[in-house]
Design an enzyme around this catalytic site. Sequence first.
Site, PDB file in Angstrom:
ATOM      1  N   ARG A 106       0.811  -1.210   0.000  1.00 17.34           N
ATOM      2  CA  ARG A 106       0.000   0.000   0.000  1.00 17.34           C
ATOM      3  C   ARG A 106       0.846   1.263   0.000  1.00 17.34           C
ATOM      4  NH1 ARG A 106      -3.224   1.740  -2.650  1.00 17.34           N
ATOM      5  NH2 ARG A 106      -4.162  -0.347  -2.493  1.00 17.34           N
ATOM      6  N   LYS A 141       1.326  25.372  -3.289  1.00 13.22           N
ATOM      7  CA  LYS A 141       0.143  24.655  -2.814  1.00 13.22           C
ATOM      8  C   LYS A 141       0.355  23.168  -3.070  1.00 13.22           C
ATOM      9  CE  LYS A 141      -2.973  28.561  -3.520  1.00 13.22           C
ATOM     10  NZ  LYS A 141      -4.168  29.075  -4.243  1.00 13.22           N
ATOM     11  N   LYS A 173       3.639  39.632  -2.704  1.00 15.83           N
ATOM     12  CA  LYS A 173       2.230  39.475  -3.011  1.00 15.83           C
ATOM     13  C   LYS A 173       1.430  40.684  -2.504  1.00 15.83           C
ATOM     14  CE  LYS A 173       0.596  35.237  -2.890  1.00 15.83           C
ATOM     15  NZ  LYS A 173       0.575  34.858  -4.328  1.00 15.83           N
ATOM     16  N   GLU A 203       3.612  40.403  -7.455  1.00 12.93           N
ATOM     17  CA  GLU A 203       2.265  40.117  -7.947  1.00 12.93           C
ATOM     18  C   GLU A 203       1.513  41.431  -8.140  1.00 12.93           C
ATOM     19  OE1 GLU A 203      -0.512  36.979  -6.108  1.00 12.93           O
ATOM     20  OE2 GLU A 203      -1.220  38.879  -5.261  1.00 12.93           O
TER      21      GLU A 203
END
Length: 287
Positions: A106, A141, A173, A203
């Site tokens: 697994r 992310k 950002k 950004e």
Amino acid sequence: MSASYPPALPRHIVEATVRRAFEEDLGQAGDITSQATIAPGATAVARINAREGGVVCGLDCAKMAFSLIGPGLEVQAYVSDGTTIEAGTDVLEVRGNARMLLAAERTALNFMTHLSGISTLTSRFVAETEGTDAHICCTRKTTPGLRALEKYAVKCGGGHNHRFGLDDAILIKDNHIAVAGGVAAAIAAARAFAGHLVAIEVEVDTLEQLEEALAAGADAVLLDNMDEPTLTRAVAITAGRAKLEASGNVTLERIAAIARTGIDYISTSRITMAATPLDLGLDIAIS
């Protein structure tokens, strides 16, 4: 033409990640089902097979799982990471002690199905940009603890990596801009802080902010949630003075149109966060 080498994963990252997965899955008692039903000396041969087509990734993790579970398992990979396969393709064979084989099954499959899913979806995004100079990039992310593996999977699918963390590039950002007092002020502060090898990207939400970022000497500009006509205008305004990256609402249906604007990079979290695992299974071939 310069050589293009295949991506590679550092062994220490693979080993540490697989060990953590074993701690989670095997606990303190190990695989009690296999211990209860299979004789200690029983042997088996098993194959990992593709039940659907896609791009293979995660073989190093699977091989590490079968290696760390105990001595004596022999593993043979039939393909390499980054290979596009059809349904029914045998990907890997493992032979040896049946208890150990099943205890690692697994963990090996979890890594391979997850990473192959990312590579497969990335390859679909990349295919939509054919005929343009745009590069598909991942973002930060990612699944906590799996970033290096997931970014490797993106590369196996033909994509490119954005920064790996907060420490390898400066990306200013909207919240940084708000606190710093504006685009120019944020870039000036970053330029004073950064070493000469650290790139500075900012950004922006508007073409006016883009002009300000270019005047302040940004190395790259991230154009956030702009439509295709606005992206086309941004490319014309920039005229090669900085690298341009488009991000926000990047879908498979829209990616080709974004690429045709002349943008340099297109970043999306979808390739890491929305990829469906590739359907791979392990079956006993000979016992």
